[in-house]
Design a protein around this motif. Sequence first.
Motif, PDB file in Angstrom:
ATOM      1  N   VAL A 461       8.956 -14.126  -6.140  1.00  0.00           N
ATOM      2  CA  VAL A 461       9.756 -12.919  -5.946  1.00  0.00           C
ATOM      3  C   VAL A 461       9.010 -11.681  -6.454  1.00  0.00           C
ATOM      4  CG1 VAL A 461      11.810 -11.710  -6.791  1.00  0.00           C
ATOM      5  CG2 VAL A 461      12.013 -14.016  -5.866  1.00  0.00           C
ATOM      6  N   ILE A 462       8.375 -11.811  -7.619  1.00  0.00           N
ATOM      7  CA  ILE A 462       7.636 -10.673  -8.173  1.00  0.00           C
ATOM      8  C   ILE A 462       6.458 -10.312  -7.271  1.00  0.00           C
ATOM      9  CG2 ILE A 462       6.289  -9.859 -10.147  1.00  0.00           C
ATOM     10  CD1 ILE A 462       8.007 -11.646 -11.913  1.00  0.00           C
ATOM     11  N   PHE A 463       5.764 -11.330  -6.766  1.00  0.00           N
ATOM     12  CA  PHE A 463       4.633 -11.049  -5.880  1.00  0.00           C
ATOM     13  C   PHE A 463       5.119 -10.468  -4.556  1.00  0.00           C
ATOM     14  CE2 PHE A 463       1.103 -11.712  -3.053  1.00  0.00           C
ATOM     15  CZ  PHE A 463       0.004 -11.437  -3.855  1.00  0.00           C
ATOM     16  N   ALA A 464       6.288 -10.911  -4.077  1.00  0.00           N
ATOM     17  CA  ALA A 464       6.845 -10.348  -2.849  1.00  0.00           C
ATOM     18  C   ALA A 464       7.112  -8.861  -3.017  1.00  0.00           C
ATOM     19  CB  ALA A 464       8.134 -11.075  -2.473  1.00  0.00           C
ATOM     20  N   THR A 465       7.571  -8.472  -4.205  1.00  0.00           N
ATOM     21  CA  THR A 465       7.779  -7.052  -4.493  1.00  0.00           C
ATOM     22  C   THR A 465       6.451  -6.291  -4.444  1.00  0.00           C
ATOM     23  OG1 THR A 465       9.604  -7.685  -5.959  1.00  0.00           O
ATOM     24  CG2 THR A 465       8.785  -5.427  -6.126  1.00  0.00           C
ATOM     25  N   ALA A 466       5.418  -6.896  -5.028  1.00  0.00           N
ATOM     26  CA  ALA A 466       4.088  -6.270  -4.993  1.00  0.00           C
ATOM     27  C   ALA A 466       3.603  -6.096  -3.562  1.00  0.00           C
ATOM     28  CB  ALA A 466       3.095  -7.113  -5.792  1.00  0.00           C
ATOM     29  N   GLU A 467       3.885  -7.071  -2.705  1.00  0.00           N
ATOM     30  CA  GLU A 467       3.442  -6.996  -1.316  1.00  0.00           C
ATOM     31  C   GLU A 467       4.144  -5.869  -0.568  1.00  0.00           C
ATOM     32  OE1 GLU A 467       2.298 -10.290   2.064  1.00  0.00           O
ATOM     33  OE2 GLU A 467       4.182 -10.523   0.999  1.00  0.00           O
ATOM     34  N   ILE A 468       5.430  -5.656  -0.867  1.00  0.00           N
ATOM     35  CA  ILE A 468       6.165  -4.567  -0.222  1.00  0.00           C
ATOM     36  C   ILE A 468       5.515  -3.223  -0.540  1.00  0.00           C
ATOM     37  CG2 ILE A 468       8.344  -3.282  -0.272  1.00  0.00           C
ATOM     38  CD1 ILE A 468       9.779  -5.954  -0.554  1.00  0.00           C
ATOM     39  N   PHE A 469       5.115  -3.054  -1.779  1.00  0.00           N
ATOM     40  CA  PHE A 469       4.484  -1.793  -2.172  1.00  0.00           C
ATOM     41  C   PHE A 469       3.063  -1.685  -1.617  1.00  0.00           C
ATOM     42  CE2 PHE A 469       7.912  -1.682  -5.233  1.00  0.00           C
ATOM     43  CZ  PHE A 469       8.160  -0.334  -5.389  1.00  0.00           C
ATOM     44  N   THR A 470       2.256  -2.705  -1.821  1.00  0.00           N
ATOM     45  CA  THR A 470       0.832  -2.582  -1.501  1.00  0.00           C
ATOM     46  C   THR A 470       0.542  -2.699  -0.016  1.00  0.00           C
ATOM     47  OG1 THR A 470       0.245  -3.464  -3.668  1.00  0.00           O
ATOM     48  CG2 THR A 470      -1.457  -3.502  -1.982  1.00  0.00           C
ATOM     49  N   LEU A 471       1.075  -3.723   0.649  1.00  0.00           N
ATOM     50  CA  LEU A 471       0.750  -3.927   2.059  1.00  0.00           C
ATOM     51  C   LEU A 471       1.243  -2.771   2.913  1.00  0.00           C
ATOM     52  CD1 LEU A 471      -0.397  -5.619   4.325  1.00  0.00           C
ATOM     53  CD2 LEU A 471       1.760  -6.879   4.437  1.00  0.00           C
ATOM     54  N   VAL A 472       2.510  -2.381   2.732  1.00  0.00           N
ATOM     55  CA  VAL A 472       3.044  -1.267   3.521  1.00  0.00           C
ATOM     56  C   VAL A 472       2.336   0.029   3.139  1.00  0.00           C
ATOM     57  CG1 VAL A 472       5.106   0.055   4.093  1.00  0.00           C
ATOM     58  CG2 VAL A 472       5.270  -2.409   3.752  1.00  0.00           C
ATOM     59  N   GLY A 473       2.059   0.198   1.841  1.00  0.00           N
ATOM     60  CA  GLY A 473       1.331   1.383   1.411  1.00  0.00           C
ATOM     61  C   GLY A 473      -0.040   1.485   2.049  1.00  0.00           C
ATOM     62  N   LEU A 474      -0.729   0.354   2.154  1.00  0.00           N
ATOM     63  CA  LEU A 474      -2.048   0.347   2.783  1.00  0.00           C
ATOM     64  C   LEU A 474      -1.970   0.733   4.262  1.00  0.00           C
ATOM     65  CD1 LEU A 474      -3.878  -2.800   1.326  1.00  0.00           C
ATOM     66  CD2 LEU A 474      -4.658  -0.434   1.211  1.00  0.00           C
ATOM     67  N   LEU A 475      -1.041   0.103   4.999  1.00  0.00           N
ATOM     68  CA  LEU A 475      -0.913   0.399   6.421  1.00  0.00           C
ATOM     69  C   LEU A 475      -0.581   1.875   6.636  1.00  0.00           C
ATOM     70  CD1 LEU A 475       1.090  -2.735   7.638  1.00  0.00           C
ATOM     71  CD2 LEU A 475      -1.335  -2.270   7.984  1.00  0.00           C
ATOM     72  N   ASP A 476       0.376   2.386   5.860  1.00  0.00           N
ATOM     73  CA  ASP A 476       0.767   3.795   5.970  1.00  0.00           C
ATOM     74  C   ASP A 476      -0.401   4.714   5.599  1.00  0.00           C
ATOM     75  OD1 ASP A 476       2.161   6.110   6.234  1.00  0.00           O
ATOM     76  OD2 ASP A 476       3.619   5.717   4.662  1.00  0.00           O
TER      77      ASP A 476
END
Length: 582
Positions: A461-476
């Motif tokens: 769950v904690i890593f999923a939160t990190a992915e929401i921030f980092t992956l979407v942030g990278l694409l944007d």
Amino acid sequence: MDICREFKTEAKKLPSKGGTRATLFVYGVAGIDTMAFISIGVSLVTYFYGYMNFSLTKSATTVTNFMGTAFLLSLFGAFLSDTYFSRFKTCVLFGSIQVLGYALLAVQAHFSQLRPFPCKNVPLSQSNQCESADIGQLAILYGGIYLIALGNSGVKAALPSLGADQFDEKDPKEAAKLSSYFNWLLFFITVGTMLGVTFLVWISDSQGWDWSFGVCCIAVGLAILLLTMGNPFYRNNIPKGSPLMRITQVFVAAFRNRNLQLPQNKEDLHQIKSREPENGIEILQRTDQFKFLDRAAILRTKQEASTSSAHGQWNLCTISQVEETKIVVRMLPIILSTVFMNTCMAQLQTFTIQQSLTMNRKIRNFEIPGPSISVIPQLFQLFLIPVYDRIFVPIARKFTGIPSGIRQLQRIGVGLVITAVSMAVAAVVESHRKSVAIEHNMVDSARPLPMSVFWLGYQYVIFATAEIFTLVGLLDFFYAESTSGMKSLSMAISWSSLAFGYFTSSLVVSVINKVSGGWLANNNLNRDKLDYFYWLLAGVSVLNVGFYLLCASWYKYKKLELNREDATSDKKAKGKMETCVV
């Protein structure tokens, strides 16, 4: 009234394309494509080991190489998308290649003569029939999986950009929708991932691999059909030439002019004038970073200045072309600082599944399949993404005035910090799991421990939160910062972080194993020191955050240069609109 009538007439001429309506098709295709691809990624180890007679090590390595290649090849798909095809045509072409790959695997899985006789659990009397796959069988296998990798790479490079193209990033309202688009893109990717690790994994386990590959083939085919149905609503980009060629030209021209002095007045550097074409690429303001590249825009003589429209030559480039190159150079440290996060993700995807196999996976009479344990973070993401997009972003926007709530680099940084926390939590959970095994004298037992598999949910769950921030942030971030002529390339650069994460995961395990004297060499998690390994990853993640902060503070956001004609026309259009409203 004449002004109003004129304005309404001009508004009717504007194409009613793009917007949220067009992105609905992109969301659907992204979900279906991810569903098929992820189901292959999480379960191919079983197929290689149980049906193609690969060793367990070779099976895991082959899957890792397959996943890494799929993400790395997105650079090739991006090159074709930006240079020769529109993003829509690229998605259709590479999606069709995927369909061919799934069909090839489905045929091999259906006909036993195309596979070696299975070695797993065969009677001793039939052991002489157990043999490795021959060249023809391997050719079909590798042909199928790498056609899938190639096809998926092109879709991953072009599809996110196709959806983002439906919004005008220069309009503040459209810019807010653009940021929201990437959040909801991850939402539908998450839905596809959940279906892949549950529904399609169940099909492969209960109905057979030929059914699983066949469903993937049909699903991706329908996704292509869905994408083509939305074509009348898309704002399709026009290819603007190879960004790699333009970048190479800047380096060559800068090297050729290395002995020339930069003019004191930077306005004397070669730049496209207000009405001159720049292949549809924005006119960028000059920045002070990487001044040696500015030499590519030095005008040597007045005669050369008079013929400076040939800015694509190898001895003279425009400032906009130089700045486009600087953007890519500035992006590289950012992408490098996110590779280690994806290395951590690869470790969680492999070791967490192995941990789950030693734990109690039953919910009453139902036992959760090992590969399906990753559905836990996906469920959490389905809840968190709407909360982030609908609650956090509007509140943050009131304080910062930024359409996305916080800047993309800030969002990526938050994700990297959370990644370090997730690895520390993973170490604590693993220490507890081992203590349970020791307490119940089950260190060498094959029976599941009296410890629920949902303990692994904390780190997931904690890593999923990190992915929401980092992956979407990278694409944007990569889409917003790149020029219109390299949007697909920028998406591919962000996906390449995942590729290098997969490629380096096996190397990290091997190196740490040798240096530590065998933390992970016992082939028994109850005797291995996986918790030490997780603590080490957490410590390196903290160092990685420090490296990222240096890169992010050094980065300079791009600035567009507005010409007077555009500004005047915008004011006139705005005045007409306000007059009609009144």
